[in-house]
Design a protein around this motif. Structure first.
Motif, PDB file in Angstrom:
ATOM      1  N   LEU A  15      29.039  78.092  41.444  1.00 52.35           N
ATOM      2  CA  LEU A  15      29.811  77.918  40.535  1.00 52.35           C
ATOM      3  C   LEU A  15      30.979  76.955  40.622  1.00 52.35           C
ATOM      4  CD1 LEU A  15      30.111  81.350  39.054  1.00 52.35           C
ATOM      5  CD2 LEU A  15      28.940  79.647  38.119  1.00 52.35           C
ATOM      6  N   ASP A  16      31.390  77.035  41.946  1.00 52.07           N
ATOM      7  CA  ASP A  16      32.658  75.936  42.483  1.00 52.07           C
ATOM      8  C   ASP A  16      32.069  74.685  42.517  1.00 52.07           C
ATOM      9  OD1 ASP A  16      34.531  77.937  42.510  1.00 52.07           O
ATOM     10  OD2 ASP A  16      34.106  78.226  44.656  1.00 52.07           O
ATOM     11  N   HIS A  17      30.806  74.477  43.082  1.00 55.85           N
ATOM     12  CA  HIS A  17      30.111  73.248  43.164  1.00 55.85           C
ATOM     13  C   HIS A  17      30.041  72.430  41.940  1.00 55.85           C
ATOM     14  CE1 HIS A  17      28.168  70.092  44.901  1.00 55.85           C
ATOM     15  NE2 HIS A  17      27.308  70.094  44.213  1.00 55.85           N
ATOM     16  N   ARG A  18      29.458  73.420  40.849  1.00 54.52           N
ATOM     17  CA  ARG A  18      29.184  72.928  39.502  1.00 54.52           C
ATOM     18  C   ARG A  18      30.539  72.377  38.920  1.00 54.52           C
ATOM     19  NH1 ARG A  18      25.663  76.291  35.670  1.00 54.52           N
ATOM     20  NH2 ARG A  18      24.202  75.730  37.047  1.00 54.52           N
ATOM     21  N   THR A  31      40.137  62.098  47.119  1.00 51.55           N
ATOM     22  CA  THR A  31      38.806  62.092  46.274  1.00 51.55           C
ATOM     23  C   THR A  31      38.190  63.503  46.212  1.00 51.55           C
ATOM     24  OG1 THR A  31      37.231  61.447  47.840  1.00 51.55           O
ATOM     25  CG2 THR A  31      38.411  59.583  46.764  1.00 51.55           C
ATOM     26  N   ASN A  32      37.293  63.658  45.226  1.00 47.43           N
ATOM     27  CA  ASN A  32      36.516  64.885  45.037  1.00 47.43           C
ATOM     28  C   ASN A  32      35.113  64.321  45.402  1.00 47.43           C
ATOM     29  OD1 ASN A  32      34.641  66.928  44.406  1.00 47.43           O
ATOM     30  ND2 ASN A  32      35.888  67.461  42.299  1.00 47.43           N
ATOM     31  N   ALA A  36      32.172  62.235  43.331  1.00 51.29           N
ATOM     32  CA  ALA A  36      32.092  60.807  43.530  1.00 51.29           C
ATOM     33  C   ALA A  36      30.328  60.725  43.676  1.00 51.29           C
ATOM     34  CB  ALA A  36      32.550  60.512  44.924  1.00 51.29           C
ATOM     35  N   LYS A  37      29.719  61.733  44.342  1.00 52.53           N
ATOM     36  CA  LYS A  37      28.230  61.494  44.314  1.00 52.53           C
ATOM     37  C   LYS A  37      27.540  61.582  43.140  1.00 52.53           C
ATOM     38  CE  LYS A  37      27.971  63.142  49.037  1.00 52.53           C
ATOM     39  NZ  LYS A  37      27.422  64.140  50.184  1.00 52.53           N
ATOM     40  N   ASN A  39      28.675  60.729  40.318  1.00 55.31           N
ATOM     41  CA  ASN A  39      28.892  59.441  39.487  1.00 55.31           C
ATOM     42  C   ASN A  39      28.266  58.241  39.998  1.00 55.31           C
ATOM     43  OD1 ASN A  39      30.349  60.311  37.167  1.00 55.31           O
ATOM     44  ND2 ASN A  39      31.947  60.450  38.594  1.00 55.31           N
ATOM     45  N   GLY A  40      27.954  58.398  41.371  1.00 51.08           N
ATOM     46  CA  GLY A  40      27.074  57.354  42.128  1.00 51.08           C
ATOM     47  C   GLY A  40      27.451  56.040  41.956  1.00 51.08           C
ATOM     48  N   ASN A  41      26.759  55.126  41.411  1.00 50.65           N
ATOM     49  CA  ASN A  41      27.004  53.618  41.327  1.00 50.65           C
ATOM     50  C   ASN A  41      27.453  53.422  39.941  1.00 50.65           C
ATOM     51  OD1 ASN A  41      24.568  53.757  40.434  1.00 50.65           O
ATOM     52  ND2 ASN A  41      23.761  52.014  41.655  1.00 50.65           N
ATOM     53  N   ARG A  42      27.703  54.286  39.053  1.00 46.07           N
ATOM     54  CA  ARG A  42      28.225  54.169  37.677  1.00 46.07           C
ATOM     55  C   ARG A  42      28.964  52.869  37.582  1.00 46.07           C
ATOM     56  NH1 ARG A  42      31.627  56.098  33.796  1.00 46.07           N
ATOM     57  NH2 ARG A  42      30.821  55.945  31.730  1.00 46.07           N
ATOM     58  N   GLY A  43      30.040  52.699  38.379  1.00 48.07           N
ATOM     59  CA  GLY A  43      30.966  51.726  38.136  1.00 48.07           C
ATOM     60  C   GLY A  43      30.374  50.331  38.534  1.00 48.07           C
ATOM     61  N   LYS A  44      29.720  50.252  39.357  1.00 46.45           N
ATOM     62  CA  LYS A  44      29.002  48.982  39.657  1.00 46.45           C
ATOM     63  C   LYS A  44      28.070  48.629  38.399  1.00 46.45           C
ATOM     64  CE  LYS A  44      26.187  46.524  43.017  1.00 46.45           C
ATOM     65  NZ  LYS A  44      25.641  46.436  44.522  1.00 46.45           N
TER      66      LYS A  44
END
Length: 51
Positions: A15-18, A31-32, A36-37, A39-44
């Motif tokens: 539950l904490d990971h979710r 960062t969290n 971050a993982k 969202n991956g390369n969404r910004g790129k």
């Protein structure tokens, strides 16, 4: 006959990971990593300068 329902129980760690995946922690230093993982390369991908 009706089907028996299966109740899935999640551990506190799951539950904490979710919740960490959904929480970007705006306004804090650092960062969290889970977020971050996810969202991956969404910004790129959203950057119009990338081909």
């Amino acid at each position: 006959m009706s089907k028996a329902t299966q109740k899935t129980t999640h551990t506190q760690q799951q539950l904490d990971h979710r919740n960490n995946q959904r929480n970007p922690n705006y306004g804090t230093t650092g960062t969290n990593p889970a977020n971050a993982k996810v969202n991956g390369n969404r910004g790129k991908q959203l950057n119009p300068n990338q081909k």
